[in-house]
Each structure stands twice: as C-alpha cells, then as structure tokens.
Design a protein around this motif. Structure first.
Motif, PDB file in Angstrom:
ATOM      1  N   PRO A 124       0.792  -1.235   0.000  1.00  7.32           N
ATOM      2  CA  PRO A 124       0.000   0.000   0.000  1.00  7.32           C
ATOM      3  C   PRO A 124       0.827   1.290   0.000  1.00  7.32           C
ATOM      4  O   PRO A 124       0.418   2.280  -0.603  1.00  7.32           O
ATOM      5  N   ALA A 125       1.984   1.287   0.640  1.00  6.42           N
ATOM      6  CA  ALA A 125       2.824   2.488   0.647  1.00  6.42           C
ATOM      7  C   ALA A 125       3.684   2.597  -0.616  1.00  6.42           C
ATOM      8  O   ALA A 125       4.318   3.617  -0.852  1.00  6.42           O
ATOM      9  N   GLY A 126       3.685   1.548  -1.413  1.00  8.03           N
ATOM     10  CA  GLY A 126       4.550   1.502  -2.577  1.00  8.03           C
ATOM     11  C   GLY A 126       3.961   2.157  -3.804  1.00  8.03           C
ATOM     12  O   GLY A 126       2.834   2.647  -3.793  1.00  8.03           O
ATOM     13  N   ASP A 127       4.768   2.169  -4.839  1.00  3.17           N
ATOM     14  CA  ASP A 127       4.289   2.646  -6.130  1.00  3.17           C
ATOM     15  C   ASP A 127       5.057   1.936  -7.236  1.00  3.17           C
ATOM     16  O   ASP A 127       6.101   1.339  -7.001  1.00  3.17           O
ATOM     17  N   ALA A 128       4.489   2.005  -8.419  1.00  3.07           N
ATOM     18  CA  ALA A 128       5.111   1.367  -9.580  1.00  3.07           C
ATOM     19  C   ALA A 128       5.265   2.400 -10.686  1.00  3.07           C
ATOM     20  O   ALA A 128       4.385   3.233 -10.898  1.00  3.07           O
ATOM     21  N   ASP A 129       6.386   2.329 -11.342  1.00  6.85           N
ATOM     22  CA  ASP A 129       6.651   3.182 -12.489  1.00  6.85           C
ATOM     23  C   ASP A 129       6.818   2.253 -13.688  1.00  6.85           C
ATOM     24  O   ASP A 129       7.629   1.322 -13.645  1.00  6.85           O
ATOM     25  N   VAL A 130       6.047   2.485 -14.726  1.00  4.67           N
ATOM     26  CA  VAL A 130       6.072   1.623 -15.904  1.00  4.67           C
ATOM     27  C   VAL A 130       6.391   2.486 -17.114  1.00  4.67           C
ATOM     28  O   VAL A 130       5.690   3.460 -17.385  1.00  4.67           O
ATOM     29  N   LYS A 131       7.458   2.110 -17.808  1.00  3.15           N
ATOM     30  CA  LYS A 131       7.855   2.841 -19.008  1.00  3.15           C
ATOM     31  C   LYS A 131       8.039   1.852 -20.150  1.00  3.15           C
ATOM     32  O   LYS A 131       8.430   0.707 -19.931  1.00  3.15           O
ATOM     33  N   VAL A 132       7.774   2.333 -21.336  1.00  2.00           N
ATOM     34  CA  VAL A 132       8.048   1.519 -22.514  1.00  2.00           C
ATOM     35  C   VAL A 132       9.560   1.353 -22.610  1.00  2.00           C
ATOM     36  O   VAL A 132      10.319   2.308 -22.404  1.00  2.00           O
TER      37      VAL A 132
END
Length: 164
Positions: A124-132
């Motif tokens: 819940p405290a995390g995040d995701a970064d998604v790039k091509v």
C-alpha cells in the motif's frame, strides 16, 4: 581455515554482470518497470514473496484463469533488487510475449495500469513506475549493482516462479 570460492569475488561478479548484460540485449523487451516499497521494513525474503505474488496476479490478468497451465504465454522478466536495506525496490525488464506472437499489442493494453494497481494492493505504501522499453541503456541501468554480492544474490529470473 576458511574456504573462499574463487568465483565469489567482485571481479567474477563484474564479469558475470557484463555477460548477463550482453545476453539480455538479445531479448526484445517491452517494458521497464520499477516496483518500489517507499519504506525499509521489508526483508529480502518479503520482497521476493511480493514479487512472486505480483507475477502471479499479472500473469492471471494477461493470460486468464488458466495461466498456470500456459507457461509459454507468461511474461518473461528479469528482476534486480536495489537498496534492500534503505528503500527496497525492484527494477524489471519485461517481455510480454514472444516477438513472433501476434498477441503482443492486445496484451499490452491495460498492462501499465494493472501493473501499478496490482503492486499498490501488495504494498500500500509503494508505487510502480512503468515505461516503454525504448533504449538498450536500460539494461546497463538495471545491471549496474550486480557486482555486489547482495545484488547478485537477489537477481531473479521469471522462471524461478514458474512452478506454483
């Protein structure tokens, strides 16, 4: 007298890192993903467990309820754990389908959003970064820490989670 393997040195890990980077360039990756925790309370084991859950949920999303029975359609990825004791996070390079498959475009729709929401449910405290994935320089970036024993021992290949 303590035995030290001649293969477990910074120099040998550096050579292994260079060879791995060379081999990773043979893949056609679609995404560069960072899965961050934003805190340091998770152990390396807990991080590995969260990654395993993320992999299962993402493959179910991409393939369907029978994803376990269809290993040839699963995501191919390589994961690199960084800053395990400060701010643990994974860097992944991801291939959604074989380059010969006609289903790549279809499977990519929704991947970025689902990737983020799935990780957020697990951390819940995390995040995701998604790039091509748009540059082979990403491979140099994700492998940059593999010379250290900690990073080297926490490198994961998707096939580790193949047998559920």
């Amino acid at each position: 007298m303590t035995y030290h393997s001649p293969y477990d040195t910074n120099a040998s890990r550096y050579l292994s890192k260079k060879e791995l980077a060379r081999r990773l360039r043979e893949f056609e990756f679609h995404y560069f993903v960072t899965l961050a925790t934003n805190h340091n309370s998770l152990s390396e084991h807990a991080m590995r467990h969260r990654l395993k859950k993320w992999d299962a949920k993402m493959n179910r999303f991409l393939i369907g309820s029978k994803w376990v029975e269809r290993p040839d359609e699963r995501m191919v990825w390589f994961a690199f754990l960084e800053k395990a004791h400060v701010n643990p996070h994974w860097h992944l390079i991801v291939q959604l389908d074989s380059p010969q498959s006609s289903g790549v475009a279809h499977r990519q729709s929704g991947f970025e959003i689902r990737c983020k929401t799935t990780w957020k449910r697990l951390i819940p405290a995390g995040d995701a970064d998604v790039k091509v994935f748009d540059s082979p320089g990403v491979i140099d970036y994700v492998t940059k820490e593999l010379w250290s024993a900690e990073s080297f021992s926490n490198f994961i290949v998707w096939s580790e989670f193949r047998n559920r």
